[in-house]
Motif scaffolding. Structure first.
Motif, mmCIF file in Angstrom:
data_model
loop_
_atom_site.group_PDB
_atom_site.id
_atom_site.type_symbol
_atom_site.label_atom_id
_atom_site.label_comp_id
_atom_site.label_asym_id
_atom_site.label_seq_id
_atom_site.Cartn_x
_atom_site.Cartn_y
_atom_site.Cartn_z
ATOM 1 N N LEU A 1 -2.992 3.790 -4.790
ATOM 2 C CA LEU A 1 -2.036 2.889 -5.421
ATOM 3 C C LEU A 1 -1.342 2.041 -4.353
ATOM 4 C CD1 LEU A 1 -0.748 2.048 -8.098
ATOM 5 C CD2 LEU A 1 0.973 3.840 -7.748
ATOM 6 N N SER A 2 -1.557 0.746 -4.434
ATOM 7 C CA SER A 2 -0.982 -0.179 -3.454
ATOM 8 C C SER A 2 0.005 -1.121 -4.143
ATOM 9 C CB SER A 2 -2.086 -0.989 -2.775
ATOM 10 O OG SER A 2 -2.705 -1.853 -3.722
ATOM 11 N N THR A 3 0.710 -1.907 -3.335
ATOM 12 C CA THR A 3 1.732 -2.833 -3.841
ATOM 13 C C THR A 3 1.523 -4.211 -3.230
ATOM 14 O OG1 THR A 3 3.329 -1.011 -4.009
ATOM 15 C CG2 THR A 3 4.219 -3.249 -4.041
ATOM 16 N N ILE B 1 2.890 -7.118 -1.495
ATOM 17 C CA ILE B 1 4.110 -7.256 -0.695
ATOM 18 C C ILE B 1 4.352 -8.677 -0.211
ATOM 19 C CG2 ILE B 1 4.055 -4.848 0.051
ATOM 20 C CD1 ILE B 1 2.959 -5.853 2.769
ATOM 21 N N ILE C 1 -1.551 -6.999 0.039
ATOM 22 C CA ILE C 1 -1.121 -5.670 -0.378
ATOM 23 C C ILE C 1 -0.899 -4.791 0.851
ATOM 24 C CG2 ILE C 1 -2.280 -5.810 -2.618
ATOM 25 C CD1 ILE C 1 -4.513 -4.014 -1.464
ATOM 26 N N ASP C 2 -0.250 -3.658 0.625
ATOM 27 C CA ASP C 2 0.118 -2.784 1.742
ATOM 28 C C ASP C 2 -0.924 -1.696 1.995
ATOM 29 O OD1 ASP C 2 0.542 -1.361 -0.573
ATOM 30 O OD2 ASP C 2 2.531 -0.619 -0.009
ATOM 31 N N GLY D 1 5.186 -7.593 -5.944
ATOM 32 C CA GLY D 1 5.641 -6.304 -6.446
ATOM 33 C C GLY D 1 4.676 -5.626 -7.396
ATOM 34 N N ALA D 2 3.607 -6.298 -7.772
ATOM 35 C CA ALA D 2 2.628 -5.684 -8.684
ATOM 36 C C ALA D 2 2.001 -4.456 -8.036
ATOM 37 C CB ALA D 2 1.555 -6.699 -9.053
ATOM 38 N N ARG D 3 1.765 -3.429 -8.833
ATOM 39 C CA ARG D 3 1.073 -2.235 -8.352
ATOM 40 C C ARG D 3 -0.414 -2.398 -8.647
ATOM 41 N NH1 ARG D 3 4.887 1.775 -7.808
ATOM 42 N NH2 ARG D 3 3.505 2.590 -6.199
ATOM 43 N N GLU E 1 -4.264 -0.619 -8.267
ATOM 44 C CA GLU E 1 -5.079 0.557 -7.964
ATOM 45 C C GLU E 1 -6.358 0.098 -7.251
ATOM 46 O OE1 GLU E 1 -5.393 3.880 -10.886
ATOM 47 O OE2 GLU E 1 -4.470 2.404 -12.228
#
Length: 343
Positions: free
Chosen positions: A242-244, A246, A257-258, A302-304, A306
């Protein structure tokens, strides 16, 4: 994940072979026990240090599938075997077998350790050549602290072969080497009880080969994009990272993403965003990655997201915990107990 376990057991159990899942994938005694509860017979680990952690947690019906060589590792093997007598090991050389025997004989332990001859069935990574297996078996019988019980042959080079018919045909060739060698050893008086082999991509072919007694699938429990693209969707991709999102700097068709190289290995290609058709992932260093697209909806800050790993085993080894969730609720958290155990 639970459905993947049920599918594997439903597929292989009727074939009357033991299922000894390879725990180098899950790296978890908790998941090892779940697999045994579902019908597995013990488990495999790749390394001695994995076996140490599993055994300490109470799960010691283990086959260590890589050769154990060198005085430091042999001392650790002796101490592991002193307290956990179900441990099995493999050897592929006279030198290696003699060293194990000497370490055990000088320890005061009288019980011999159970040994399988590791046979090269085409991978050319480890394993004795088939024509040298008899000589190695004869040498093992002269060693008081080794008890030969079987042969192992891993056709790892075939696990991701695309095309079911091609993969099966090549697997049958490897199985012929393994079972013919096992039969030859029996004909020469050796009590070969275990003939173990197979991975997620070939286990069903191995299990239907006369003479095979045990299979070692591992990745089926979670799957990854490389396996999924090669063997199809019988097993589901049940693990994601699960990433975000950023950052949105630089392009209207790209976000950052992170999740970079410290989260998602690239040896089997790049990971894939789940349920985001047309969106591709590119690693951008240790901590960052790009999600890019030509057309499609905007991905907000800010979206999560997968991410489906391309190679499950090294991905799991980068993380500390599993978060086991069902219908949006985290039910359990499991440590990746053998993370970093590569000795």
């Amino acid at each position: 994940m639970e459905e993947n376990i049920r599918k594997l057991m439903g597929l292989l159990k009727p074939m009357k072979v033991n299922i000894r899942p390879h725990l180098k994938t899950t790296k978890s005694p908790i998941l090892a026990q779940k697999l045994v509860d579902a019908g597995a017979t013990g488990g495999c680990v790749a390394k001695l240090s994995e076996a140490e952690v599993m055994a300490e947690a109470g799960f010691d019906d283990l086959l260590i599938t890589c050769e154990i060589v060198g005085p430091v590792k042999l001392r650790r093997l002796v101490e592991l075997f002193r307290n956990h007598r179900k441990i099995q090991i493999v050897v592929d050389s006279e030198l290696g077998a003699v060293a194990v025997n000497e370490a055990l004989s000088s320890s005061g332990i009288e019980q011999p350790i159970q040994v399988l001859i590791d046979l090269d069935v085409g991978l050319h990574r480890t394993g004795v050549a088939p024509e040298s297996a008899l000589a190695l078996a004869q040498q093992i019988t002269l060693l008081s602290h080794l008890r030969l019980i079987g042969v192992q042959g891993y056709e790892g080079h075939l696990q991701h072969v695309h095309g079911r018919e091609t993969r099966e045909a090549q697997c049958r060739d490897s199985m012929a080497i393994l079972t013919t060698t096992a039969s030859m050893l029996r004909q020469n008086g050796f009590d070969i009880q275990v003939v173990t082999t197979g991975g997620t991509g070939t286990a069903e072919f191995c299990a239907t080969t006369p003479g095979i007694t045990e299979v070692q699938p591992g990745s089926f429990i979670f799957m990854d994009s490389d396996y999924y693209n090669a063997v199809g969707g019988f097993f589901s991709q049940s693990l994601t990272i699960l990433s975000t999102v950023i950052s949105k700097s630089g392009s209207e068709h790209r976000v950052t993403i992170d999740a970079g190289l410290k989260s998602l290995p690239t040896d089997s290609g790049f990971s894939e965003p789940k349920n985001m058709p047309g969106v591709t992932y590119t690693p951008m260093g240790d901590e960052h990655g790009w999600l890019s697209w030509d057309d499609g909806p905007d991905v907000p800050l800010g979206a999560r997201v997968e991410m489906i790993p391309s190679h499950i085993d090294p991905t799991i080894n980068l993380h500390d915990f599993y978060y086991a969730h069902r219908k949006g609720v985290i039910e359990e958290i499991w440590p990746v107990a053998t993370r970093g155990k590569v000795q």
